[in-house]
Design an enzyme around this catalytic site. Structure first.
Site, PDB file in Angstrom:
ATOM      1  N   ASN A   9       0.940  -1.252   0.070  1.00 51.69           N
ATOM      2  CA  ASN A   9      -0.065   0.045   0.048  1.00 51.69           C
ATOM      3  C   ASN A   9       0.831   1.267  -0.131  1.00 51.69           C
ATOM      4  OD1 ASN A   9      -1.792   1.953   0.443  1.00 51.69           O
ATOM      5  ND2 ASN A   9      -2.259   1.204   2.606  1.00 51.69           N
ATOM      6  N   LYS A  11       0.042   4.307  -0.292  1.00 51.08           N
ATOM      7  CA  LYS A  11      -0.319   5.494   0.314  1.00 51.08           C
ATOM      8  C   LYS A  11      -0.069   6.545  -0.514  1.00 51.08           C
ATOM      9  CE  LYS A  11      -0.072   3.286   4.653  1.00 51.08           C
ATOM     10  NZ  LYS A  11      -0.413   3.551   6.050  1.00 51.08           N
ATOM     11  N   HIS A  96      -9.725   1.489   4.716  1.00 52.70           N
ATOM     12  CA  HIS A  96      -8.408   1.732   5.497  1.00 52.70           C
ATOM     13  C   HIS A  96      -8.663   2.678   6.410  1.00 52.70           C
ATOM     14  CE1 HIS A  96      -4.377   2.934   5.973  1.00 52.70           C
ATOM     15  NE2 HIS A  96      -3.864   1.658   5.614  1.00 52.70           N
ATOM     16  N   GLU A  98      -7.045   5.196   7.547  1.00 46.70           N
ATOM     17  CA  GLU A  98      -6.819   6.320   6.992  1.00 46.70           C
ATOM     18  C   GLU A  98      -7.911   7.263   6.508  1.00 46.70           C
ATOM     19  OE1 GLU A  98      -2.847   5.942   5.241  1.00 46.70           O
ATOM     20  OE2 GLU A  98      -2.184   5.290   7.164  1.00 46.70           O
ATOM     21  N   GLU A 167      -5.766  -4.591  10.321  1.00 45.64           N
ATOM     22  CA  GLU A 167      -4.790  -3.537  10.616  1.00 45.64           C
ATOM     23  C   GLU A 167      -5.012  -2.685  12.019  1.00 45.64           C
ATOM     24  OE1 GLU A 167      -2.774  -2.549   6.672  1.00 45.64           O
ATOM     25  OE2 GLU A 167      -4.369  -1.073   6.851  1.00 45.64           O
ATOM     26  N   GLY A 173       2.197   2.407  10.626  1.00 44.48           N
ATOM     27  CA  GLY A 173       3.207   3.488  10.588  1.00 44.48           C
ATOM     28  C   GLY A 173       3.801   3.810  11.829  1.00 44.48           C
ATOM     29  N   SER A 209       3.049  -1.955  10.200  1.00 45.40           N
ATOM     30  CA  SER A 209       4.445  -1.984  10.558  1.00 45.40           C
ATOM     31  C   SER A 209       4.999  -3.631  10.242  1.00 45.40           C
ATOM     32  CB  SER A 209       4.837  -1.571  11.827  1.00 45.40           C
ATOM     33  OG  SER A 209       4.424  -0.389  12.360  1.00 45.40           O
TER      34      SER A 209
END
Ligand code: PGA
Length: 247
Positions: A9, A11, A96, A98, A167, A173, A209
């Site tokens: 991904n 991003k 996701h 985010e 996730e 991250g 991560s």
């Protein structure tokens, strides 16, 4: 045994030159490594055409990071599943964290996107995950269960066409990966939920991560069928090592 799936991904990272050199190295590595897993990269929409070309002779599949719930019309800035299809997109991330966090996507919105993707013949990668606060309050299973249930209700008998990615938001991250046992515990619960709708073989990816050093242990868990890789998918060497760890 389920075939493993590793998806990068990107991003909001990349550029014309950087994409080309990253994918040359990844495709080259994949060619010599002959991995036994499936591989994809979810790239910013603007680069789909470029990456479609770069992946033309590769087993690496093309993915997008988001999709509209609508088929067409007055939805400024949105991209439909049909449009993604035109660029040979196979996978699309939906929900996701985010997107949920910065764009206010609700469970219902995520479910509608998953349906739109399926209707166009794409494979949605449905992302679920709890925040640190939710984990500390002992609500992890409730939260991910609720997020997945919204999608399963909406897609009904098409559940087996999904990919699900667990996730944990606190691991994305941050360099703080879930312990393999923590991931397995949640994956096991998600698996049960999928079994309840007769979709036991839906690939369950772990994301947050995951890197070259911890991938092998995470991927060794019985209900971890692959990984959704952010930061480490931007470096060919790291991404290839994760692919190698997937077999
Ligand atoms: P990360 O991101 O690997 O950089 O933690 C994973 C993701 O958000 O999909």
């Amino acid at each position: 045994m389920r075939r493993k799936l590793i998806v990068g991904n990107w991003k909001m990272n990349g550029g014309l030159e950087a994409n080309a050199s990253l994918l040359h190295a990844v495709c080259e590595g994949v060619r010599s490594q002959l991995p036994a897993c499936d591989i994809g990269v979810a790239v910013p929409a603007l680069y789909l055409a470029q990456v479609q070309q770069l992946l033309a002779d590769s087993v690496v599949a093309l993915g997008a990071q988001d999709v509209s719930a609508h088929i067409s019309g007055a939805f400024t800035g949105e991209i439909s599943a049909g449009m993604l299809r035109e660029f040979a997109v196979r996978y699309v991330l939906v929900g996701h964290s985010e997107r949920r966090q910065y764009h206010g996507e609700s469970d219902a919105a995520v479910a509608a996107k998953a349906c739109a993707a399926l209707n166009a013949g794409l494979t949605p990668i449905v992302c679920v995950g709890e925040t640190l606060q939710e984990r500390e309050a002992g609500r992890t299973v409730d939260v991910v269960g609720r997020q997945l249930a919204a999608v399963l209700d909406a897609v009904a008998e098409n559940a087996e066409k999904l990919v699900v990615a667990y996730e944990p938001v606190w691991a994305i991250g941050t360099g703080k990966t879930a312990m393999p046992e923590q991931a397995q515990e949640v994956h096991y619960r998600l698996r049960q939920q999928l079994c309840d709708v007769s979709a036991p073989n839906v690939p369950l990816l772990y994301g947050g991560s995951m890197n070259a050093a911890n991938a092998r242990q995470l991927l060794a868990q019985p209900d971890v069928d692959g990984g959704l890789i952010g930061g480490a998918s931007l470096k060919a060497e790291d991404f290839l090592r994760i692919i190698a760890a997937a077999g």
